[in-house]
Design an enzyme around this catalytic site. Structure first.
Site, PDB file in Angstrom:
ATOM      1  N   GLU A 216      11.894  -5.884  -8.427  1.00 46.20           N
ATOM      2  CA  GLU A 216      11.834  -6.270  -7.015  1.00 46.20           C
ATOM      3  C   GLU A 216      11.168  -7.624  -6.850  1.00 46.20           C
ATOM      4  OE1 GLU A 216      10.034  -6.733  -3.009  1.00 46.20           O
ATOM      5  OE2 GLU A 216       9.016  -6.650  -4.949  1.00 46.20           O
ATOM      6  N   HIS A 326      -0.981  -9.517  -4.150  1.00 47.53           N
ATOM      7  CA  HIS A 326      -0.733 -10.339  -5.338  1.00 47.53           C
ATOM      8  C   HIS A 326      -2.028 -10.885  -5.939  1.00 47.53           C
ATOM      9  CE1 HIS A 326       3.885 -11.036  -5.035  1.00 47.53           C
ATOM     10  NE2 HIS A 326       3.533  -9.796  -4.718  1.00 47.53           N
TER      11      HIS A 326
END
Length: 361
Positions: A216, A326
């Site tokens: 993804e 992230h």
């Protein structure tokens, strides 16, 4: 259903699943852990060439519903080894260059994991008037080697994948913290939905495809592939979204979402409106707290891949609010995790066999 969904076995699996590295393109060890946990709750599994894993309940049913998360995590690749033995990197997914300096890394080689560190010039040596910020082209990894030959003798070569070793922990009793909560929490939550269906002896009138997609982070690629194979009628995707209450985030641009305030239901062109309405109604009837997000041209999640596959698949997105996406300290609230699981579970119980969600009926 009990007030607390997560049990000791769930949390043990979650910790093991999060602590395992599964960078984009190298997801299979994590998929094996996931399938092993899911095994008692599904009728069969299948996997594809690139590593997406699907557990199926009622595999003979013609009407097919997907619940989906993605299995991969951001990472780095070794891109260049200089003569002095330092490694320069490129991204594998959306890795954040600003958090890299002083981080410990795992470099994955055929000889096993080699440790390294992202080095950075000491504060004393930097020109305060024109300090360079970390950039993809100036961050580097030191593995303690004196030259390129010593690096290569360690088994490190261009193309070796690099991950962070940060482990799962809980802050203040109810905040889950780890790297790769984006989106191994999704894989965990859909597995918990399957467990609840099994434990509560729910018989679904359709085939349920619990799908943990790969790749993804580099463009929804695993979902694109598996959507063509499953050819579902409905897809409910779960991913993470930004908590926007921490400093330096503009709510006027990013919208308002906060950990602890419930799942975030997406409004977007890729979201089939009647399916989304069913999810909202389900949340309201079951008193599941939820938030809303408006997304522009694309959701940026696997929802887009499912929605626009096979001539159009009724798709919706239920997101888990998360802080510090992230980074190695991604943070979610336990209550939100449980409420995403509840919302997907209760929504499945409200879907009828053959439901089209047509705007014209």
């Amino acid at each position: 259903m009990t007030t607390s969904i997560l049990n000791d076995k769930s949390l043990k699996f979650l910790e093991e699943y999060l602590n395992n590295a599964a960078p984009t393109g190298y997801e299979w060890d994590g998929q094996k852990l996931w399938m092993n946990y899911l095994k008692p709750y599904v009728d069969e599994f299948f996997t594809d060439t690139y590593g997406t894993a699907v557990g199926v309940i009622n595999p003979k049913a013609k009407f097919k519903v997907v619940i989906e998360g993605h299995a991969d995590e951001i990472s780095w690749y070794v891109n260049y080894i200089c003569d002095s033995g330092l490694l320069y990197v490129i991204r594998n997914g959306g890795s954040d260059h600003q958090i890299a300096p002083s981080k410990i890394v795992n470099i994955h080689t055929k000889k096993g994991i080699i440790k390294g560190v992202f080095g950075w010039p000491a504060i004393h040596t930097r020109d305060k008037a024109k300090e360079e910020t970390p950039k993809p082209e100036n961050i580097f990894i030191d593995v303690g080697a004196k030259d390129k030959e010593e690096v290569e003798n360690m088994g490190i070569h261009v193309g070796c994948v690099i991950t962070y070793p940060d482990q799962f922990h809980i802050l203040n009793g109810d905040k889950f913290v780890c790297r790769a909560l984006d989106n191994r929490m999704g894989g965990f939550m859909i597995a918990e939905v399957a467990r609840l269906l099994h434990e509560n002896k729910n018989k679904l009138p359709f085939g349920l495809y619990i799908t943990n997609s790969v790749q993804e982070e580099i463009g929804l690629r695993g979902a694109e592939m598996i959507a063509e194979r499953i050819k579902p009628n409905i897809a409910i995707v779960t991913d993470v979204t930004h908590d926007t209450t921490t400093p330096m985030i503009d709510k006027k641009k990013q919208g308002m979402a906060e950990i602890g305030c419930g799942p975030v239901i997406a409004y977007a062109p890729a979201v089939q409106q009647k399916l989304r309405d069913l999810i909202v109604d389900t949340a309201e009837k079951n008193m599941i707290p939820f938030q809303r997000a408006a997304l522009s041209r694309a959701t940026g999640t696997d929802t887009d891949a499912f929605a626009y596959s096979n001539g159009g698949v009724a798709s919706a997105l239920i997101s888990l609010p998360l802080r510090y996406m992230h980074t190695t300290v991604e943070m979610v609230h336990r209550n939100d995790v449980e409420n995403v699981i509840k919302l997907i579970y209760e929504t499945l119980l409200n879907i009828k066999d053959g439901e089209t969600f047509s705007y014209f009926e």
